[in-house]
Design a protein around this motif. Structure first.
Motif, PDB file in Angstrom:
ATOM      1  N   PRO A 238       0.810  -1.213   0.000  1.00 10.16           N
ATOM      2  CA  PRO A 238       0.000   0.000   0.000  1.00 10.16           C
ATOM      3  C   PRO A 238       0.848   1.271   0.000  1.00 10.16           C
ATOM      4  O   PRO A 238       1.782   1.403   0.787  1.00 10.16           O
ATOM      5  N   PHE A 239       0.543   2.174  -0.913  1.00 14.20           N
ATOM      6  CA  PHE A 239       1.162   3.501  -1.028  1.00 14.20           C
ATOM      7  C   PHE A 239       2.647   3.455  -1.419  1.00 14.20           C
ATOM      8  O   PHE A 239       3.333   4.454  -1.323  1.00 14.20           O
ATOM      9  N   ASP A 240       3.123   2.305  -1.863  1.00 12.67           N
ATOM     10  CA  ASP A 240       4.501   2.193  -2.345  1.00 12.67           C
ATOM     11  C   ASP A 240       4.510   2.276  -3.871  1.00 12.67           C
ATOM     12  O   ASP A 240       3.570   1.809  -4.531  1.00 12.67           O
ATOM     13  N   THR A 241       5.566   2.825  -4.424  1.00 13.05           N
ATOM     14  CA  THR A 241       5.619   3.011  -5.879  1.00 13.05           C
ATOM     15  C   THR A 241       5.602   1.684  -6.639  1.00 13.05           C
ATOM     16  O   THR A 241       5.289   1.668  -7.838  1.00 13.05           O
ATOM     17  N   GLN A 242       5.912   0.572  -5.958  1.00 10.99           N
ATOM     18  CA  GLN A 242       5.926  -0.734  -6.621  1.00 10.99           C
ATOM     19  C   GLN A 242       4.625  -1.524  -6.414  1.00 10.99           C
ATOM     20  O   GLN A 242       4.576  -2.724  -6.708  1.00 10.99           O
ATOM     21  N   HIS A 243       3.570  -0.854  -5.948  1.00 13.63           N
ATOM     22  CA  HIS A 243       2.289  -1.558  -5.783  1.00 13.63           C
ATOM     23  C   HIS A 243       1.718  -1.925  -7.155  1.00 13.63           C
ATOM     24  O   HIS A 243       1.918  -1.233  -8.142  1.00 13.63           O
ATOM     25  N   GLU A 244       0.963  -3.029  -7.193  1.00 17.68           N
ATOM     26  CA  GLU A 244       0.402  -3.453  -8.482  1.00 17.68           C
ATOM     27  C   GLU A 244      -1.032  -3.949  -8.379  1.00 17.68           C
ATOM     28  O   GLU A 244      -1.644  -4.296  -9.387  1.00 17.68           O
ATOM     29  N   GLY A 245      -1.602  -3.985  -7.179  1.00 22.47           N
ATOM     30  CA  GLY A 245      -2.976  -4.446  -7.014  1.00 22.47           C
ATOM     31  C   GLY A 245      -3.144  -5.140  -5.677  1.00 22.47           C
ATOM     32  O   GLY A 245      -2.180  -5.443  -4.983  1.00 22.47           O
ATOM     33  N   PHE A 246      -4.394  -5.417  -5.319  1.00 27.60           N
ATOM     34  CA  PHE A 246      -4.635  -6.003  -3.998  1.00 27.60           C
ATOM     35  C   PHE A 246      -4.271  -7.489  -3.981  1.00 27.60           C
ATOM     36  O   PHE A 246      -4.253  -8.168  -5.008  1.00 27.60           O
ATOM     37  N   ILE A 247      -3.967  -7.978  -2.780  1.00 25.31           N
ATOM     38  CA  ILE A 247      -3.703  -9.399  -2.553  1.00 25.31           C
ATOM     39  C   ILE A 247      -4.887  -9.957  -1.761  1.00 25.31           C
ATOM     40  O   ILE A 247      -5.274  -9.410  -0.725  1.00 25.31           O
ATOM     41  N   TYR A 248      -5.450 -11.018  -2.261  1.00 24.59           N
ATOM     42  CA  TYR A 248      -6.625 -11.640  -1.661  1.00 24.59           C
ATOM     43  C   TYR A 248      -6.333 -12.118  -0.242  1.00 24.59           C
ATOM     44  O   TYR A 248      -5.359 -12.819   0.008  1.00 24.59           O
ATOM     45  N   GLY A 249      -7.199 -11.716   0.696  1.00 24.03           N
ATOM     46  CA  GLY A 249      -7.075 -12.153   2.080  1.00 24.03           C
ATOM     47  C   GLY A 249      -8.376 -12.742   2.586  1.00 24.03           C
ATOM     48  O   GLY A 249      -9.449 -12.483   2.036  1.00 24.03           O
ATOM     49  N   GLN A 250      -8.292 -13.536   3.622  1.00 22.54           N
ATOM     50  CA  GLN A 250      -9.478 -14.130   4.237  1.00 22.54           C
ATOM     51  C   GLN A 250      -9.522 -13.807   5.730  1.00 22.54           C
ATOM     52  O   GLN A 250      -8.495 -13.874   6.413  1.00 22.54           O
ATOM     53  N   ALA A 251     -10.695 -13.473   6.209  1.00 24.58           N
ATOM     54  CA  ALA A 251     -10.904 -13.266   7.648  1.00 24.58           C
ATOM     55  C   ALA A 251     -12.391 -13.203   7.930  1.00 24.58           C
ATOM     56  O   ALA A 251     -13.175 -12.741   7.099  1.00 24.58           O
TER      57      ALA A 251
END
Length: 425
Positions: A238-251
């Motif tokens: 998050p908020f890093d220049t190398q971000h590329e999309g969300f990562i699926y999480g479960q909770a």
């Protein structure tokens, strides 16, 4: 005439997640910067191009529920019967809701059944359950369990939890895409604040995605995980220049909302007070976020709370690791907080848990409350080069810091913007 303000707070919390199957473990993982993201086949067949996720692993319903046996054997036995053969998403909801119920000490002294409400924050939670049955159904339609007609509906969550806790007040399911958890808290707050109920359980359900759901997110460019496929813990940025999309999480995550009058009568302290909230739309059917809509949500929540931007110490951002999403939220925060930006701390729980989708808002509310109570801010594990220099992001290690007023943001596809303001008690 004396006007009584019906304050609403959180009196209990519970969670089952990739970084802890109870609130205490979850909190320790936050402080330690533990990531739940691993290289694991999200879907075995058919093969897809993303193999990273923060999934709930090695979950055993029977082992998880045993810890409640000594608290209330009657509730334990009832929960065990309801969950023994239930789908995974129901089992995790039972565990997180039980933890919240017992932590609020509702087993000792609960309100009348009609004074308890229930909000299930979830939508499409049985997609993978249904997908797994398709091949068997095609071979033999009569294979379907007699309970399938109940279990593919979101209302199954309502039925199971209301039966377990003896709830006879208002209850319903809500959806708001990635903002679903916050929408659930907001609707629960409204029930309690209006006096319709004294207590409301809000449970965010696990997003058990099917292969089609995963591929759909990949096709629109929303899901990351390709650039850091061999370094899973670095993939959610998050908020890093190398971000590329969300990562699926479960909770699964649950909170107990309660009026101050009820909590005082029962001798239960608020873990935090819900001071204000906002829920507004962008008039937009697409996935793209909107600066003005997000800014409006934050300003409206502050206005309802009777606070100014300078009163906020910390924001648990939506921070999904999506390039456009992060950029838009950063602009909206700058627009709202202006000169206060240098005194405002920001982080994103999704960097550790992945994006838990329907339950994300509740997971992040629990993370926010625990940081307020324990006096720390969890790290932005992978924030190496921030996309903007004028905001104060937490670093790669936890810091000791006392937060008195916090904000938690969640934004969803379809132009759904939510913000919640919390105050330490």
């Amino acid at each position: 005439m004396i006007v009584t303000i019906n304050k609403v707070g959180i009196t209990g919390m519970g969670t089952v997640s990739s970084i802890g199957n109870d609130v205490s473990t979850f909190c320790n993982s936050l402080r330690g910067g533990k990531s739940g993201i691993k290289q694991t086949p999200i879907i075995k067949e058919p093969k897809i191009s993303v193999d990273l996720a923060a999934k709930i692993e090695d979950f055993s319903f029977s082992d998880s529920i045993d810890r409640f046996q000594n608290v209330s054997e009657e509730k334990y036995d009832h929960a065990k019967r309801l969950g023994r053969r239930a789908p995974f998403v129901i089992q995790t909801s039972i565990i997180s809701a039980l933890e919240a119920w017992f932590s609020a000490r509702l087993h000792d002294n609960k309100p009348l059944p009609e004074r308890i409400g229930l909000i299930v924050a979830g939508q499409n939670s049985t997609q993978n359950y249904q997908y797994d049955l398709i091949s068997k159904f095609r071979k033999n339609p009569e294979y379907l369990s007699p309970r399938y007609a109940l279990e593919f509906l979101e209302t199954n969550q309502i039925g199971v939890l209301s039966e377990l806790f003896g709830i006879e007040g208002e209850g319903f399911a809500v959806g708001g895409a990635s903002a679903t958890g916050n929408v659930g808290i907001i609707k629960g707050y409204q029930l309690v604040h209006s006096g319709l109920v004294d207590v409301c359980i809000v449970t965010g359900v696990v997003a058990d995605l099917s292969p089609m759901d995963i591929q759909g997110f990949i096709n629109i460019g929303a899901m990351g995980g390709k650039k850091y496929i061999d370094q899973p813990e670095k993939s959610c940025r998050p908020f890093d220049t190398q971000h590329e999309g969300f990562i699926y999480g479960q909770a699964s995550a649950s909170v107990i909302l309660e009026s101050e009058i009820s909590a005082t009568k029962r001798g239960i302290p608020f873990l935090a007070e819900v001071k204000g909230y906002a829920l507004n739309l962008d008039s937009n059917s697409s996935a793209n976020p909107n600066v003005n809509g997000e800014a409006k949500a934050m300003l409206s929540a502050l206005n309802q709370a009777g606070l100014s931007a300078s009163d906020v110490d910390y924001i648990n951002t939506h921070g999904s690791s999506s390039p456009l999403g992060d950029k838009t939220e950063a602009e909206a925060i700058s627009k709202v907080f202006k000169d206060h930006r240098s005194d405002l701390w920001l982080n994103s729980t999704k960097g550790l848990t992945g994006h838990c989708l329907y339950s994300a808002g509740i997971v992040e509310t629990i993370a926010t409350v625990e940081q307020m109570r324990q006096g720390f801010l969890h790290p932005n594990k992978n924030l190496e080069i921030p996309i903007c220099k004028d905001l104060q992001f937490c670093g790669t290690a936890a810091v000791d810091y006392q937060v008195d007023v916090a904000m938690s943001n969640s934004f969803g596809f379809g132009g759904i913007n939510t913000s919640i303001v919390l105050k330490r008690r």
